[in-house]
Design a protein around this motif. Structure first.
Motif, PDB file in Angstrom:
ATOM      1  N   ASP A   1      80.683  49.355  29.317  1.00  0.00           N
ATOM      2  CA  ASP A   1      79.684  48.309  29.552  1.00  0.00           C
ATOM      3  C   ASP A   1      79.075  47.835  28.236  1.00  0.00           C
ATOM      4  OD1 ASP A   1      80.138  48.610  32.242  1.00  0.00           O
ATOM      5  OD2 ASP A   1      78.175  49.479  32.715  1.00  0.00           O
ATOM      6  N   ALA A   2      78.769  48.782  27.356  1.00  0.00           N
ATOM      7  CA  ALA A   2      78.169  48.424  26.071  1.00  0.00           C
ATOM      8  C   ALA A   2      79.129  47.570  25.241  1.00  0.00           C
ATOM      9  CB  ALA A   2      77.783  49.691  25.301  1.00  0.00           C
ATOM     10  N   LEU A   3      80.415  47.890  25.301  1.00  0.00           N
ATOM     11  CA  LEU A   3      81.412  47.108  24.573  1.00  0.00           C
ATOM     12  C   LEU A   3      81.492  45.692  25.132  1.00  0.00           C
ATOM     13  CD1 LEU A   3      83.706  46.903  22.515  1.00  0.00           C
ATOM     14  CD2 LEU A   3      85.245  47.912  24.222  1.00  0.00           C
ATOM     15  N   ALA A   4      81.455  45.572  26.462  1.00  0.00           N
ATOM     16  CA  ALA A   4      81.491  44.249  27.090  1.00  0.00           C
ATOM     17  C   ALA A   4      80.262  43.432  26.715  1.00  0.00           C
ATOM     18  CB  ALA A   4      81.596  44.392  28.605  1.00  0.00           C
ATOM     19  N   HIS A   5      79.074  44.065  26.785  1.00  0.00           N
ATOM     20  CA  HIS A   5      77.832  43.373  26.439  1.00  0.00           C
ATOM     21  C   HIS A   5      77.858  42.901  24.989  1.00  0.00           C
ATOM     22  CE1 HIS A   5      75.594  45.680  29.825  1.00  0.00           C
ATOM     23  NE2 HIS A   5      76.089  44.546  30.261  1.00  0.00           N
ATOM     24  N   GLU A   6      78.371  43.747  24.108  1.00  0.00           N
ATOM     25  CA  GLU A   6      78.435  43.407  22.684  1.00  0.00           C
ATOM     26  C   GLU A   6      79.293  42.164  22.460  1.00  0.00           C
ATOM     27  OE1 GLU A   6      80.628  45.314  18.776  1.00  0.00           O
ATOM     28  OE2 GLU A   6      79.691  46.692  20.209  1.00  0.00           O
ATOM     29  N   ARG A   7      80.430  42.092  23.130  1.00  0.00           N
ATOM     30  CA  ARG A   7      81.336  40.958  22.935  1.00  0.00           C
ATOM     31  C   ARG A   7      80.791  39.697  23.587  1.00  0.00           C
ATOM     32  NH1 ARG A   7      87.405  43.764  23.213  1.00  0.00           N
ATOM     33  NH2 ARG A   7      87.050  45.070  21.361  1.00  0.00           N
ATOM     34  N   MET A   8      80.121  39.832  24.717  1.00  0.00           N
ATOM     35  CA  MET A   8      79.532  38.658  25.357  1.00  0.00           C
ATOM     36  C   MET A   8      78.353  38.150  24.541  1.00  0.00           C
ATOM     37  SD  MET A   8      79.784  39.962  29.327  1.00  0.00           S
ATOM     38  CE  MET A   8      78.949  38.536  30.030  1.00  0.00           C
ATOM     39  N   HIS A   9      77.579  39.064  23.969  1.00  0.00           N
ATOM     40  CA  HIS A   9      76.449  38.664  23.112  1.00  0.00           C
ATOM     41  C   HIS A   9      76.962  37.926  21.878  1.00  0.00           C
ATOM     42  CE1 HIS A   9      72.533  38.772  21.179  1.00  0.00           C
ATOM     43  NE2 HIS A   9      73.111  39.289  20.098  1.00  0.00           N
ATOM     44  N   ALA A  10      78.051  38.436  21.301  1.00  0.00           N
ATOM     45  CA  ALA A  10      78.627  37.770  20.125  1.00  0.00           C
ATOM     46  C   ALA A  10      79.094  36.369  20.496  1.00  0.00           C
ATOM     47  CB  ALA A  10      79.800  38.603  19.586  1.00  0.00           C
ATOM     48  N   GLY A  11      79.631  36.230  21.720  1.00  0.00           N
ATOM     49  CA  GLY A  11      80.054  34.919  22.185  1.00  0.00           C
ATOM     50  C   GLY A  11      78.884  33.961  22.324  1.00  0.00           C
ATOM     51  N   ARG A  12      77.749  34.458  22.823  1.00  0.00           N
ATOM     52  CA  ARG A  12      76.543  33.606  22.945  1.00  0.00           C
ATOM     53  C   ARG A  12      76.048  33.170  21.585  1.00  0.00           C
ATOM     54  NH1 ARG A  12      75.011  37.894  26.444  1.00  0.00           N
ATOM     55  NH2 ARG A  12      75.443  37.388  28.618  1.00  0.00           N
ATOM     56  N   MET A  13      76.066  34.102  20.616  1.00  0.00           N
ATOM     57  CA  MET A  13      75.592  33.770  19.281  1.00  0.00           C
ATOM     58  C   MET A  13      76.494  32.724  18.630  1.00  0.00           C
ATOM     59  SD  MET A  13      72.811  35.444  18.862  1.00  0.00           S
ATOM     60  CE  MET A  13      72.588  35.067  20.612  1.00  0.00           C
ATOM     61  N   THR A  14      77.792  32.867  18.836  1.00  0.00           N
ATOM     62  CA  THR A  14      78.727  31.888  18.280  1.00  0.00           C
ATOM     63  C   THR A  14      78.509  30.510  18.892  1.00  0.00           C
ATOM     64  OG1 THR A  14      80.384  33.609  17.897  1.00  0.00           O
ATOM     65  CG2 THR A  14      81.163  31.331  17.978  1.00  0.00           C
ATOM     66  N   ALA A  15      78.309  30.491  20.227  1.00  0.00           N
ATOM     67  CA  ALA A  15      78.069  29.220  20.910  1.00  0.00           C
ATOM     68  C   ALA A  15      76.783  28.574  20.446  1.00  0.00           C
ATOM     69  CB  ALA A  15      78.033  29.450  22.420  1.00  0.00           C
ATOM     70  N   ALA A  16      75.745  29.399  20.247  1.00  0.00           N
ATOM     71  CA  ALA A  16      74.445  28.877  19.822  1.00  0.00           C
ATOM     72  C   ALA A  16      74.519  28.286  18.416  1.00  0.00           C
ATOM     73  CB  ALA A  16      73.400  29.996  19.870  1.00  0.00           C
ATOM     74  N   SER A  17      75.364  28.898  17.559  1.00  0.00           N
ATOM     75  CA  SER A  17      75.467  28.420  16.180  1.00  0.00           C
ATOM     76  C   SER A  17      76.159  27.060  16.101  1.00  0.00           C
ATOM     77  CB  SER A  17      76.253  29.440  15.337  1.00  0.00           C
ATOM     78  OG  SER A  17      77.603  29.497  15.736  1.00  0.00           O
ATOM     79  N   HIS A  18      76.903  26.708  17.155  1.00  0.00           N
ATOM     80  CA  HIS A  18      77.563  25.412  17.167  1.00  0.00           C
ATOM     81  C   HIS A  18      76.738  24.357  17.872  1.00  0.00           C
ATOM     82  CE1 HIS A  18      81.153  27.084  15.419  1.00  0.00           C
ATOM     83  NE2 HIS A  18      81.386  27.892  16.428  1.00  0.00           N
TER      84      HIS A  18
END
Length: 353
Positions: free
Chosen positions: A336-353
Protein backbone atom coordinates in the motif's frame (compact mmCIF):
# COMPACT_ATOMS: atom_id res chain seq x y z
CA UNK A 1 -22.35 5.62 -0.63
CA UNK A 2 -20.09 8.32 0.78
CA UNK A 3 -20.25 6.78 4.27
CA UNK A 4 -19.46 3.29 3.00
CA UNK A 5 -16.28 1.67 4.30
CA UNK A 6 -15.40 0.81 0.70
CA UNK A 7 -15.63 4.43 -0.48
CA UNK A 8 -12.11 5.85 -0.75
CA UNK A 9 -12.42 9.27 -2.33
CA UNK A 10 -13.53 7.78 -5.64
CA UNK A 11 -13.60 10.33 -8.45
CA UNK A 12 -16.85 9.03 -9.88
CA UNK A 13 -19.40 6.23 -9.65
CA UNK A 14 -21.81 5.63 -12.52
CA UNK A 15 -24.95 3.54 -12.09
CA UNK A 16 -26.30 2.47 -15.46
CA UNK A 17 -29.27 0.63 -16.93
CA UNK A 18 -30.63 -0.12 -20.37
CA UNK A 19 -34.33 -0.93 -20.52
CA UNK A 20 -34.20 -2.50 -23.98
CA UNK A 21 -31.59 -5.13 -23.09
CA UNK A 22 -32.17 -5.38 -19.34
CA UNK A 23 -28.61 -4.33 -18.53
CA UNK A 24 -27.89 -3.06 -15.01
CA UNK A 25 -24.54 -2.31 -13.43
CA UNK A 26 -22.02 0.11 -11.95
CA UNK A 27 -18.73 1.64 -13.10
CA UNK A 28 -16.45 3.02 -10.38
CA UNK A 29 -13.52 5.31 -11.19
CA UNK A 30 -11.22 5.45 -8.18
CA UNK A 31 -8.35 7.52 -9.57
CA UNK A 32 -7.11 8.98 -12.84
CA UNK A 33 -3.96 10.42 -11.28
CA UNK A 34 -1.64 8.23 -13.33
CA UNK A 35 -3.81 7.99 -16.44
CA UNK A 36 -7.19 6.68 -17.62
CA UNK A 37 -8.89 4.44 -15.06
CA UNK A 38 -8.27 0.88 -16.26
CA UNK A 39 -9.86 -2.26 -14.92
CA UNK A 40 -11.98 -5.17 -16.06
CA UNK A 41 -15.72 -5.71 -16.17
CA UNK A 42 -17.11 -8.41 -13.88
CA UNK A 43 -20.45 -10.13 -14.56
CA UNK A 44 -21.82 -11.56 -11.33
CA UNK A 45 -25.04 -12.38 -9.50
CA UNK A 46 -25.07 -10.31 -6.31
CA UNK A 47 -27.19 -10.79 -3.21
CA UNK A 48 -28.13 -7.10 -3.36
CA UNK A 49 -27.38 -3.85 -5.17
CA UNK A 50 -25.45 -2.81 -2.06
CA UNK A 51 -23.20 -5.88 -2.42
CA UNK A 52 -22.52 -4.93 -6.03
CA UNK A 53 -21.61 -1.39 -4.99
CA UNK A 54 -19.23 -2.59 -2.28
CA UNK A 55 -17.56 -4.95 -4.74
CA UNK A 56 -17.01 -2.35 -7.45
CA UNK A 57 -15.74 0.25 -4.97
CA UNK A 58 -13.17 -2.16 -3.50
CA UNK A 59 -12.14 -3.55 -6.87
CA UNK A 60 -11.61 -0.11 -8.42
CA UNK A 61 -9.47 1.02 -5.50
CA UNK A 62 -7.43 -2.15 -5.87
CA UNK A 63 -6.91 -1.35 -9.54
CA UNK A 64 -5.42 2.05 -8.69
CA UNK A 65 -2.93 0.33 -6.40
CA UNK A 66 -2.30 -2.52 -8.84
CA UNK A 67 -1.56 -0.23 -11.77
CA UNK A 68 0.63 2.04 -9.66
CA UNK A 69 2.78 -0.77 -8.28
CA UNK A 70 3.04 -2.34 -11.75
CA UNK A 71 4.39 0.97 -13.07
CA UNK A 72 1.57 1.44 -15.58
CA UNK A 73 0.46 4.89 -16.80
CA UNK A 74 -3.12 4.04 -15.86
CA UNK A 75 -5.44 4.88 -13.00
CA UNK A 76 -7.89 2.55 -11.33
CA UNK A 77 -11.44 1.68 -12.29
CA UNK A 78 -13.79 -1.29 -12.41
CA UNK A 79 -17.20 -2.25 -13.74
CA UNK A 80 -19.74 -4.79 -12.54
CA UNK A 81 -22.68 -6.05 -14.56
CA UNK A 82 -25.42 -7.29 -12.26
CA UNK A 83 -26.37 -10.65 -13.74
CA UNK A 84 -29.80 -12.09 -13.09
CA UNK A 85 -29.72 -15.51 -11.36
CA UNK A 86 -29.52 -18.35 -13.86
CA UNK A 87 -29.31 -16.06 -16.88
CA UNK A 88 -26.25 -15.28 -19.04
CA UNK A 89 -25.32 -11.73 -19.96
CA UNK A 90 -26.44 -11.28 -23.57
CA UNK A 91 -24.61 -9.79 -26.53
CA UNK A 92 -27.13 -6.93 -26.52
CA UNK A 93 -26.29 -6.18 -22.89
CA UNK A 94 -22.57 -6.12 -23.61
CA UNK A 95 -23.21 -3.80 -26.55
CA UNK A 96 -25.22 -1.52 -24.26
CA UNK A 97 -22.36 -1.62 -21.76
CA UNK A 98 -20.06 -0.47 -24.54
CA UNK A 99 -22.26 2.58 -25.06
CA UNK A 100 -22.01 3.40 -21.35
CA UNK A 101 -18.21 3.11 -21.44
CA UNK A 102 -18.11 5.32 -24.50
CA UNK A 103 -20.09 8.04 -22.72
CA UNK A 104 -17.25 8.31 -20.20
CA UNK A 105 -15.04 9.48 -23.10
CA UNK A 106 -11.88 7.61 -22.17
CA UNK A 107 -11.86 8.21 -18.42
CA UNK A 108 -12.46 4.45 -18.00
CA UNK A 109 -10.96 1.63 -20.10
CA UNK A 110 -12.58 -1.78 -19.72
CA UNK A 111 -11.48 -5.40 -20.28
CA UNK A 112 -12.39 -8.93 -19.13
CA UNK A 113 -12.86 -9.98 -15.53
CA UNK A 114 -14.80 -12.78 -13.82
CA UNK A 115 -17.67 -14.02 -15.97
CA UNK A 116 -16.60 -12.11 -19.10
CA UNK A 117 -14.79 -13.46 -22.17
CA UNK A 118 -12.84 -12.21 -25.18
CA UNK A 119 -15.99 -12.71 -27.28
CA UNK A 120 -17.95 -10.54 -24.83
CA UNK A 121 -15.37 -7.77 -25.15
CA UNK A 122 -15.76 -7.95 -28.91
CA UNK A 123 -19.45 -7.06 -28.38
CA UNK A 124 -18.44 -4.16 -26.12
CA UNK A 125 -15.98 -2.94 -28.78
CA UNK A 126 -18.79 -2.47 -31.29
CA UNK A 127 -19.73 0.71 -29.44
CA UNK A 128 -16.50 2.01 -27.91
CA UNK A 129 -12.77 2.12 -28.51
CA UNK A 130 -12.05 2.33 -24.79
CA UNK A 131 -11.72 -1.42 -24.47
CA UNK A 132 -8.93 -3.98 -24.24
CA UNK A 133 -8.64 -7.75 -24.04
CA UNK A 134 -9.55 -8.24 -27.71
CA UNK A 135 -8.25 -10.98 -30.00
CA UNK A 136 -4.97 -9.96 -31.63
CA UNK A 137 -3.01 -10.95 -34.72
CA UNK A 138 0.69 -11.64 -35.08
CA UNK A 139 3.11 -10.40 -32.42
CA UNK A 140 0.77 -7.73 -31.03
CA UNK A 141 0.18 -7.85 -27.27
CA UNK A 142 -3.28 -8.50 -25.92
CA UNK A 143 -6.16 -10.93 -26.07
CA UNK A 144 -7.31 -13.03 -23.12
CA UNK A 145 -5.42 -11.63 -20.08
CA UNK A 146 -5.90 -14.70 -17.86
CA UNK A 147 -2.76 -16.59 -18.99
CA UNK A 148 -0.69 -13.52 -18.09
CA UNK A 149 -2.39 -13.25 -14.70
CA UNK A 150 -1.64 -16.91 -14.02
CA UNK A 151 1.99 -16.51 -15.09
CA UNK A 152 2.40 -13.56 -12.73
CA UNK A 153 0.98 -15.63 -9.88
CA UNK A 154 3.35 -18.46 -10.78
CA UNK A 155 6.31 -16.05 -10.67
CA UNK A 156 5.01 -14.67 -7.37
CA UNK A 157 4.82 -18.15 -5.87
CA UNK A 158 8.48 -18.65 -6.77
CA UNK A 159 9.37 -15.39 -4.98
CA UNK A 160 7.35 -16.39 -1.90
CA UNK A 161 8.80 -19.89 -1.74
CA UNK A 162 12.30 -18.46 -1.94
CA UNK A 163 11.56 -15.89 0.78
CA UNK A 164 9.68 -18.15 3.21
CA UNK A 165 11.05 -21.64 2.58
CA UNK A 166 14.49 -20.72 1.17
CA UNK A 167 14.03 -22.98 -1.83
CA UNK A 168 13.82 -22.20 -5.54
CA UNK A 169 12.63 -25.53 -6.91
CA UNK A 170 8.85 -26.04 -7.05
CA UNK A 171 9.07 -29.78 -7.66
CA UNK A 172 7.32 -31.62 -4.86
CA UNK A 173 5.83 -28.40 -3.49
CA UNK A 174 2.27 -28.84 -2.22
CA UNK A 175 -0.07 -26.13 -3.53
CA UNK A 176 -3.79 -25.73 -2.81
CA UNK A 177 -5.60 -23.84 -5.59
CA UNK A 178 -9.00 -22.38 -4.74
CA UNK A 179 -10.96 -21.78 -7.95
CA UNK A 180 -10.46 -23.36 -11.37
CA UNK A 181 -11.66 -20.58 -13.64
CA UNK A 182 -9.45 -19.17 -16.37
CA UNK A 183 -6.64 -18.05 -14.03
CA UNK A 184 -6.76 -21.05 -11.70
CA UNK A 185 -6.69 -23.53 -14.57
CA UNK A 186 -3.72 -21.84 -16.28
CA UNK A 187 -1.90 -21.67 -12.93
CA UNK A 188 -2.46 -25.37 -12.27
CA UNK A 189 -0.99 -26.17 -15.68
CA UNK A 190 2.20 -24.22 -14.91
CA UNK A 191 2.52 -25.67 -11.41
CA UNK A 192 1.99 -29.20 -12.70
CA UNK A 193 4.67 -28.70 -15.35
CA UNK A 194 7.01 -27.50 -12.59
CA UNK A 195 6.38 -30.69 -10.61
CA UNK A 196 4.17 -29.32 -7.85
CA UNK A 197 1.58 -31.52 -6.12
CA UNK A 198 -1.87 -29.95 -6.44
CA UNK A 199 -4.93 -29.86 -4.24
CA UNK A 200 -7.90 -28.14 -5.88
CA UNK A 201 -11.48 -27.08 -5.24
CA UNK A 202 -14.20 -25.40 -7.26
CA UNK A 203 -17.99 -25.34 -7.26
CA UNK A 204 -17.71 -26.58 -10.88
CA UNK A 205 -17.32 -30.34 -10.46
CA UNK A 206 -16.41 -30.81 -14.13
CA UNK A 207 -13.46 -28.42 -13.73
CA UNK A 208 -12.32 -30.39 -10.68
CA UNK A 209 -12.51 -33.68 -12.56
CA UNK A 210 -10.54 -32.16 -15.42
CA UNK A 211 -7.81 -31.05 -12.99
CA UNK A 212 -7.75 -34.49 -11.37
CA UNK A 213 -7.19 -36.18 -14.72
CA UNK A 214 -4.83 -33.66 -16.35
CA UNK A 215 -2.78 -32.59 -13.35
CA UNK A 216 -3.19 -35.56 -10.98
CA UNK A 217 -4.71 -33.08 -8.53
CA UNK A 218 -6.42 -34.15 -5.34
CA UNK A 219 -9.93 -32.70 -5.18
CA UNK A 220 -11.42 -31.47 -1.90
CA UNK A 221 -14.67 -29.74 -1.01
CA UNK A 222 -14.73 -25.95 -1.54
CA UNK A 223 -15.24 -25.34 2.19
CA UNK A 224 -12.07 -27.32 2.99
CA UNK A 225 -9.57 -25.92 0.49
CA UNK A 226 -8.32 -23.00 2.61
CA UNK A 227 -7.31 -25.28 5.45
CA UNK A 228 -5.22 -27.91 3.69
CA UNK A 229 -1.79 -28.96 5.00
CA UNK A 230 0.18 -27.54 2.08
CA UNK A 231 3.18 -25.31 1.41
CA UNK A 232 1.25 -22.68 -0.57
CA UNK A 233 -2.39 -21.65 -0.53
CA UNK A 234 -3.36 -19.98 -3.82
CA UNK A 235 -6.80 -18.31 -3.75
CA UNK A 236 -7.98 -17.82 -7.35
CA UNK A 237 -11.73 -17.34 -6.84
CA UNK A 238 -13.53 -14.40 -5.22
CA UNK A 239 -12.38 -12.04 -2.46
CA UNK A 240 -12.85 -11.63 1.27
CA UNK A 241 -11.76 -15.18 2.08
CA UNK A 242 -8.95 -14.18 4.46
CA UNK A 243 -10.82 -13.04 7.56
CA UNK A 244 -11.16 -13.44 11.31
CA UNK A 245 -12.87 -16.80 10.88
CA UNK A 246 -10.55 -18.38 8.31
CA UNK A 247 -7.10 -17.07 9.27
CA UNK A 248 -6.77 -19.01 12.56
CA UNK A 249 -7.44 -22.26 10.66
CA UNK A 250 -5.00 -21.75 7.77
CA UNK A 251 -2.10 -24.21 7.84
CA UNK A 252 -0.10 -23.05 4.83
CA UNK A 253 2.96 -20.86 5.54
CA UNK A 254 2.44 -18.97 2.24
CA UNK A 255 -0.62 -17.39 0.61
CA UNK A 256 -0.07 -16.41 -3.02
CA UNK A 257 -3.01 -16.38 -5.42
CA UNK A 258 -4.79 -14.56 -8.20
CA UNK A 259 -8.05 -13.51 -6.50
CA UNK A 260 -8.74 -9.81 -5.92
CA UNK A 261 -9.44 -8.38 -2.44
CA UNK A 262 -8.39 -11.52 -0.61
CA UNK A 263 -8.19 -9.69 2.73
CA UNK A 264 -11.63 -8.99 4.20
CA UNK A 265 -10.10 -5.98 6.02
CA UNK A 266 -6.62 -4.40 6.08
CA UNK A 267 -6.27 -5.64 9.66
CA UNK A 268 -6.37 -9.21 8.38
CA UNK A 269 -2.95 -8.59 6.85
CA UNK A 270 -1.63 -7.99 10.37
CA UNK A 271 -3.31 -11.19 11.55
CA UNK A 272 -1.50 -13.18 8.86
CA UNK A 273 1.77 -11.45 9.73
CA UNK A 274 1.30 -12.28 13.42
CA UNK A 275 0.88 -15.94 12.49
CA UNK A 276 4.08 -15.81 10.37
CA UNK A 277 2.13 -16.54 7.19
CA UNK A 278 3.75 -14.86 4.21
CA UNK A 279 1.05 -13.11 2.19
CA UNK A 280 1.70 -12.00 -1.39
CA UNK A 281 -0.46 -8.84 -1.74
CA UNK A 282 -3.12 -9.72 -4.27
CA UNK A 283 -2.93 -6.62 -6.44
CA UNK A 284 0.83 -7.09 -6.80
CA UNK A 285 0.89 -10.79 -7.66
CA UNK A 286 -2.14 -10.76 -9.97
CA UNK A 287 -1.11 -7.75 -12.08
CA UNK A 288 -0.20 -9.82 -15.14
CA UNK A 289 -3.63 -9.42 -16.70
CA UNK A 290 -3.72 -5.63 -16.49
CA UNK A 291 -0.12 -5.43 -17.71
CA UNK A 292 -1.29 -7.31 -20.79
CA UNK A 293 -4.49 -5.28 -21.23
CA UNK A 294 -2.74 -1.94 -20.75
CA UNK A 295 0.01 -2.88 -23.21
CA UNK A 296 -2.66 -3.78 -25.76
CA UNK A 297 -4.63 -0.58 -25.25
CA UNK A 298 -1.57 1.68 -25.27
CA UNK A 299 0.18 -0.33 -28.01
CA UNK A 300 3.29 -0.06 -25.86
CA UNK A 301 4.73 -3.57 -26.11
CA UNK A 302 4.91 -6.73 -28.18
CA UNK A 303 3.62 -10.04 -26.84
CA UNK A 304 7.15 -11.13 -25.90
CA UNK A 305 7.76 -7.86 -24.05
CA UNK A 306 4.53 -8.33 -22.09
CA UNK A 307 5.65 -11.75 -20.86
CA UNK A 308 8.95 -10.16 -19.76
CA UNK A 309 7.12 -7.38 -17.91
CA UNK A 310 4.87 -9.87 -16.13
CA UNK A 311 7.94 -11.85 -15.02
CA UNK A 312 9.12 -8.76 -13.10
CA UNK A 313 6.34 -9.36 -10.58
CA UNK A 314 8.73 -11.85 -8.99
CA UNK A 315 11.31 -9.12 -8.41
CA UNK A 316 8.71 -6.66 -7.08
CA UNK A 317 7.42 -9.18 -4.56
CA UNK A 318 10.93 -10.14 -3.48
CA UNK A 319 11.51 -6.49 -2.56
CA UNK A 320 8.25 -6.32 -0.61
CA UNK A 321 9.05 -9.52 1.28
CA UNK A 322 12.54 -8.28 2.18
CA UNK A 323 11.21 -4.96 3.47
CA UNK A 324 8.49 -6.71 5.43
CA UNK A 325 11.08 -8.87 7.17
CA UNK A 326 13.45 -5.97 7.79
CA UNK A 327 10.76 -3.70 9.28
CA UNK A 328 8.44 -6.34 10.83
CA UNK A 329 5.58 -4.85 8.82
CA UNK A 330 2.74 -6.78 7.13
CA UNK A 331 3.28 -7.17 3.39
CA UNK A 332 -0.05 -5.55 2.51
CA UNK A 333 1.01 -2.34 4.24
CA UNK A 334 4.37 -2.36 2.43
CA UNK A 335 2.54 -2.69 -0.90
CA UNK A 336 0.00 0.00 0.00
CA UNK A 337 2.80 2.41 0.89
CA UNK A 338 4.49 1.74 -2.46
CA UNK A 339 1.22 2.39 -4.31
CA UNK A 340 0.59 5.62 -2.37
CA UNK A 341 4.13 6.80 -3.07
CA UNK A 342 3.76 6.31 -6.82
CA UNK A 343 0.31 7.89 -6.95
CA UNK A 344 1.57 10.87 -4.93
CA UNK A 345 4.49 11.27 -7.34
CA UNK A 346 1.97 11.23 -10.18
CA UNK A 347 -0.05 14.03 -8.54
CA UNK A 348 3.07 16.11 -8.03
CA UNK A 349 4.08 15.65 -11.66
CA UNK A 350 0.60 16.62 -12.84
CA UNK A 351 0.56 19.68 -10.59
CA UNK A 352 3.93 20.85 -11.92
CA UNK A 353 2.50 20.92 -15.43
Amino acid sequence: MFSSKAFDGHEGVTFFSDAASGLRGIIAIHSTTLGPAAGGCRAWTYDSDEAALQDVLRLSRGMSYKNAVAGLPMGGGKAVIIREPGKPVTAAQFEAFGRVVNQLAGRYVTAEDVGVSVADMACVARNTRYVSGLAQDGAAAGGDPSPKTAYGVFCGIRAAVQARLAIRELRGLRVAVQGLGSVGRHLCERLHEAGAELVVADINTAACEDARVKFQARVVAPEEILFQDVDVLSPCALGGILNAQSIPRIRAPIIAGGANNQLATPEDGQALHDRHILYAPDYVINAGGIICAASEYLKSATEDQVWQRVARIEQTLTGIFLESTATDTPTNLIADALAHERMHAGRMTAASH
